[in-house]
Design an enzyme around this catalytic site. Structure first.
Site, PDB file in Angstrom:
ATOM      1  N   SER A 286       4.694   2.166 -10.888  1.00  0.00           N
ATOM      2  CA  SER A 286       3.384   1.447  -9.789  1.00  0.00           C
ATOM      3  C   SER A 286       4.646   1.582  -8.407  1.00  0.00           C
ATOM      4  O   SER A 286       4.384   1.032  -7.957  1.00  0.00           O
ATOM      5  CB  SER A 286       4.224  -0.167 -10.747  1.00  0.00           C
TER       6      SER A 286
ATOM      7  N   LYS B 120       8.951  -7.045  -3.035  1.00  0.00           N
ATOM      8  CA  LYS B 120       8.276  -7.516  -4.184  1.00  0.00           C
ATOM      9  C   LYS B 120       8.391  -8.319  -5.429  1.00  0.00           C
ATOM     10  O   LYS B 120       9.394  -9.141  -5.229  1.00  0.00           O
ATOM     11  CB  LYS B 120       7.727  -6.457  -5.454  1.00  0.00           C
TER      12      LYS B 120
ATOM     13  N   SER C  30       1.370  -1.827  -9.012  1.00  0.00           N
ATOM     14  CA  SER C  30       1.380  -2.607  -9.179  1.00  0.00           C
ATOM     15  C   SER C  30       2.016  -3.167  -7.876  1.00  0.00           C
ATOM     16  O   SER C  30       2.049  -3.841  -7.083  1.00  0.00           O
ATOM     17  CB  SER C  30       2.159  -3.332 -10.782  1.00  0.00           C
TER      18      SER C  30
END
Lengths: 474, 496, 98
Positions: free
Chosen positions: B175, B76, B151
């Protein structure tokens, strides 16, 4: 004087650790701008603080020295505000649960009385960087950002500028004794904010306080407070109200100036620092710090009075700085006579330091050298007057006392036959004075002694001169 | 050869037997990334990962080498990798190059795994749909009209669409688990403190935790093992010694199945009420069925204060975030507005121009809950209710060893469906956030598909630091329900 | 609890966010809606409850006081604007140090 001032001090002291409070950057002073920085103290994304154990140790020592109650569960908090020297946008400090509370120290007032000054709290925090200004903007150096500080907050217990200075000096002395702070005020190791208010004498309710920031010398503390007292009294006398505000001391004009900060800037939105777990101190750690505390100035002063038979005043002077007391103790251990060592320290050594404007650690004459000079006086090898001359010569040349005495032939003459010869010469050369003395003008004895001393170039042992003169003339 | 069907242990074996090379693996994934650009899973693709693979091949993968050596993965884009752009999907860090390695990246680097690129996310990890990215929304590979969840949407898609072998996200309120659920893959949000947060761009420090994502439980265990363990750079990282989940799962199967025969699973029925879709409820029942057949007992548990979790979460998370994001000020790095006549303008225009709407909304909210006059009623109050929620879980764990519940009340919703109403969007996290507040571990696993063919997912929540129970149960579920695992999303119009 | 336009301005000032170009009334409305929802906490009795501010509470050794230099050039090279190895900002008129 109709008014009385109420004064409290917030002292920031830089802890003399090798690395910063929350990262492994060096704390060394005077390095090129932005070279002692890393992801943590320059607030790169994702970086996290890591508490320096040494800083905790130093802070606990300090708190114990100031008789504080140590909080076994203190927490770090974020103080949020924006400023270019604060790259994270918050300062890691302590707020609701500081490291230590409820301490005190004694100061000596100008009437030579002891006065207890309360210490509200001692907490740990990190320093900000430094902003400098040039023609088209401001420049930011983060070398100092993250350097460990303790803030020592006093109770509003001081009533005069002199007391405030005495308190500040006492704090400095204790920090030096603890060896937790270099206390170099020019390098900003020790800084002070002053809270001042005025009220009518005898009142119980304090007036509105004004905070004066960055008062960084003993002299400035006195000047800033005096200025504030005068300013505030004028306001009160004019029937107006003192504004609660933060002011800045301007050392070039010796006045304080309003900082005119926006009101909202004061909402720091403190909250517990989630990146740092609560600081838990166990009893064995605190006990260890307590048992390894060095002898502190008040204790040392008491001991000097007791074991060296010094006056309160002499002991206070000799313990006012750790290095002075260290020098003195070493001198006494070499010489033995504590009283003459004390006299030598106060009349010659401290004078020389004053003249040279240096600290005792930089003094060119180590205790060993001075001790041999004092010993020569005590054993009668040279007299006091000669000794002072030799002392100055030692400072100037860095030769030893023996070498100077040898070179200049200053050794005291204590051989009675040699002195007798000079005495006889003086009697022969001053018949009228001798006559007058014999007819009862005994005061002339001093004059005759002086002549003998002069003839011996100051080297004759004055006691023997006296004795021989008396014998010859009576 | 269908690389996408292989697990990490299988690929590791093939690398050692020279049946495949790291370069082949890497170019396979790089090609798939290129061919699936419209999913927008990656912000930065590292073309030079092929050079790294080449040097690994040249040195040869040896028996003793770490299992991940030569195997491609993604991270990420809120985790710092030295020398590589790290944007956090924000304009404010659009051109920021990391100058140090996060502990996670360092450990992966040390293991010899090959980083393919940095994946898309909601700006500063704030969002549940991955529609809040400066680099545009991520697309759900199972149905391109739907969100992938946020997310860590890019990371989840990189795994589910076969654009990397495994990946890492961060989970502050769900997330990792939510996008993994919307994508039909496995994931774990470990106990707070299991994985170092050093070098992970903070959203909410007391809640953030890195979590791996993979197509099966073995891969998940290996991905978990390599990054967890103590780190002196993060004082909130636990000093508990790490234990290898992969070794644990590979140990004597019979003995660990036996050790589970008496274990109890709690179902918090009071939490799973309104707004839960029929498909999700059906899937929950199916999971209960599977687990009962394996010998688990089920009990009802209550987490009464979980009804406050959403509010507690949005107070604490935004409060911490408002402070964590103060460092993006246009002065020391990152975007600086041209409108900078004075210091105030420099600050407020740089931040106002470069932060997206959701980030600004949360900074505003967080600043409010910490401000004078509101701190006690909001931030401090929320921290106390957080204690009550944690206590509720502790009480529940007196009656059970794990808790089972859905990851989300619904399957992946449509793009744009909730963007106009922040509060409705926040409700997507209603089943995940309690776990973050209580600092517990939770493993998300795929549990089939809904009527429309979108994945459904469940989570097993464990006691503090009891990840091993979660991995064991998940491994057993995988054995009973292999069709739930190792799925690669393929919409009709996507290019293989 | 209504978040008024004035309160939005005050919060934006504290947060150093320029919100003038945004739809301030929509922002106020959204914040009001969220904050209203949060009032549900008012009904929770938390007397004698300790707050939970940290995710992990464990005593652990503190960092040793050792210096480890960092490649500071990297930090300066990612800086937005520099001059003579300083970060630069518009002139600060008021107040040295906080």
């Amino acid at each position: 004087m109709k008014y009385e001032s109420v004064i409290g001090l917030e002292i920031h002291s830089q802890l003399s650790t090798k690395s910063k409070m929350f990262c492994s950057c060096s704390t060394s002073f005077g390095k090129k701008q932005n070279t002692n920085i890393c992801p943590v103290c320059s607030a790169q994304p994702g970086s996290l603080p890591s508490v320096n154990g040494k800083a905790i140790e130093y802070a606990v020592k300090t708190a114990l020295a100031f008789n504080c109650k140590i909080n076994k569960n203190s927490i770090f908090a974020r103080k949020n505000y924006f400023y270019p020297d604060l790259p994270k946008g918050y300062q890691i400090s302590q707020y609701e649960e500081p490291l230590a509370t409820f301490g005190w120290i004694n100061i000596t007032t100008k009437d030579n009385l002891e006065k207890k000054i309360g210490i509200t709290r001692i907490h740990l925090e990190e320093d900000a960087g430094k902003n400098t200004h040039n023609y088209d903007g401001s420049l930011v150096d983060l070398n100092r950002a993250g350097v460990p500080l303790i803030e020592i907050v006093s109770e509003p217990d001081m009533r005069t500028p002199e007391e405030a200075v005495a308190y500040f000096k006492k704090i400095r002395t204790v920090l030096q004794y603890l060896e937790v702070c270099d206390c170099n005020m020019e390098e900003g190791n020790l800084r002070c904010d002053v809270n001042v208010s005025v009220m009518e004498k005898g009142q119980k309710v304090f007036g509105t306080k004004v905070e004066v920031k960055n008062v960084n010398s003993f002299r400035f503390v006195e000047k800033a407070i005096n200025y504030e007292i005068e300013r505030q009294i004028k306001i009160v006398e004019a029937g107006e109200k003192v504004q609660q505000e933060t002011r800045l001391f301007d050392s070039s004009s010796n006045i304080t100036k309003s900082m005119r900060k926006k009101e909202e800037a004061n909402d720091y939105r403190y909250f517990p620092e989630p990146d740092l777990i609560p600081l838990v101190l166990d009893d064995s750690f605190i006990d260890h710090q307590s048992t390894t505390l060095p002898e502190l100035p008040d204790k040392k002063k008491e001991r000097f009075i007791k074991s060296f038979s010094l006056s309160n005043y002499d002991a206070a002077v000799l313990t006012s700085e750790k290095d002075i007391s260290k020098y003195y103790e070493e001198l006494v251990s070499l010489v033995g006579d504590a009283k003459s060592c004390s006299n030598w320290m106060q009349t010659e050594v401290l004078r020389a330091l004053n003249e040279q404007k240096i600290e005792i650690v930089k003094f060119g004459m180590p205790p060993k050298q001075l001790s041999s000079l004092i010993k020569l006086v005590l054993s009668g090898e040279i007299n006091q007057g000669t000794a002072k001359e030799v002392f100055n010569e030692m400072l100037a040349t860095e030769l030893s006392a023996d070498q100077i005495i040898e070179k200049k032939g200053l050794k005291q003459i204590s051989d009675p036959t040699a002195i007798e010869k000079i005495v006889e010469e003086v009697i022969k050369e001053s018949p009228s004075q001798v006559e007058q003395y014999k007819s009862g003008k005994v005061a002339l004895m001093g004059f005759l002694v002086g002549l003998v001393m002069k003839k011996s170039k100051g080297k004759a042992n004055p006691a023997i001169v006296n004795e021989l003169l008396k014998k010859k003339l009576n | 050869m269908d690389i996408l069907k292989y697990s990490i242990p299988k690929i590791a074996k093939m690398l050692r037997e020279k049946k495949i090379s790291s370069q082949e693996l890497t170019s396979f994934y790089l090609n798939r990334i290129k061919n699936n650009k419209k999913l927008n899973a990656y912000i930065t693709v590292l073309e030079d990962s092929l050079d790294i693979a080449k040097s690994i091949d040249n040195a040869g993968v040896k028996e003793k080498d770490p299992v991940l050596k030569g195997i491609p993965y993604s991270l990420k884009d809120n985790m710092l990798v030295k020398g590589i752009r790290t944007t956090c999907a924000s304009k404010i860090l659009e051109n920021y190059t990391a100058n140090y390695n996060s502990t996670v990246a360092q450990r992966l680097n040390d293991s010899g795994a090959v980083l393919l690129g940095k994946t898309n996310l909601d700006e500063f990890a704030m969002g549940s749909s991955n529609e809040n990215s400066f680099f545009g929304p991520v697309i759900n590979p199972w149905n391109h009209k739907h969100v992938p969840g946020g997310s860590s949407g890019g990371s989840a898609v990189s795994v589910s669409a076969g654009l990397s072998q495994f990946s890492y996200g961060t989970d502050t309120g769900g997330s990792v688990r939510l996008p993994a659920c919307f994508n039909g893959i496995a994931s774990i949000k470990p106990t707070y403190g299991r994985i170092s947060r050093y070098g992970i761009i903070a959203f909410a420090s007391s809640l953030d935790q890195v979590g791996p994502m993979a197509r099966n439980i073995e891969d998940l265990a290996i991905a978990y093992d390599v990054v967890c363990g103590p780190d002196s750079k993060d004082q909130t990282c636990s000093i508990k010694a790490k234990e290898s989940m992969y070794d644990f799962l590979s140990s004597d199967k019979a003995s660990f199945e036996k050790s589970f025969s008496k274990k109890k699973i709690g179902i918090p029925r009071d939490m799973i009420k309104e707004g839960v879709s029929e498909d999700v409820l059906k899937s929950l029942d199916e999971s209960i069925n599977v687990l009962s057949k394996m010998g688990f007992d089920f009990v009802d548990v209550k987490i009464p204060n979980s009804k406050y979790a959403l509010d507690v979460y949005y107070i604490i998370a935004t409060g911490e975030a408002s402070s964590n994001l103060s460092r993006y000020d246009g002065i020391h790095y990152g975007y600086r507005s041209k409108n900078n006549k004075d210091l105030d303008a420099l600050y407020s225009y740089s931040r106002g121009e470069a932060f997206g709407d959701e980030v600004q909304r949360r900074i505003m909210l967080g600043t409010f809950v910490l401000s004078a006059g509101y701190y006690d009623a909001y931030f401090s109050k929320a921290a106390k209710v957080r204690t009550l929620i944690k206590n509720d879980f502790n009480n529940a764990f007196n009656d059970c060893d794990m808790i089972l519940m859905p990851v989300s009340p619904v399957t992946a919703f449509k793009l744009g469906e909730k963007t106009s109403d922040p509060l409705t969007m926040y409700l997507s996290d209603v089943f995940t956030i309690s776990v973050n507040l209580a600092a517990l571990p939770s493993l998300g696993f795929p549990s089939g598909f809904d009527k429309t063919g979108l994945p459904v997912g469940m989570q097993l929540i464990g006691k503090h630091f009891d990840e091993s129970s979660l991995f064991s149960a998940a491994k057993m579920i995988q054995e009973k329900k292999p069709e739930w695992f190792n799925n690669v999303a393929q919409e009709k119009d996507s290019v293989k | 609890m209504k978040i008024t336009g004035d309160l939005v301005d005050k919060i934006a000032g504290l947060a150093h966010l320029d919100v003038t170009k945004k739809n301030k009334s929509l922002l106020a409305e959204q914040l009001t809606q969220i904050v209203e929802h949060m009032r549900v906490l008012d009904q929770v009795d938390v007397s004698n409850v300790e707050p939970m501010f940290h995710g992990c509470i464990e005593t652990k050794p503190l960092r040793k006081d050792e210096v480890a230099p960092f490649e500071h050039e990297l930090i300066m090279s990612s800086a937005t604007v520099t001059q003579d190895n300083y970060f630069t900002v518009p002139s600060i008129i008021d107040g040295e140090n906080e």
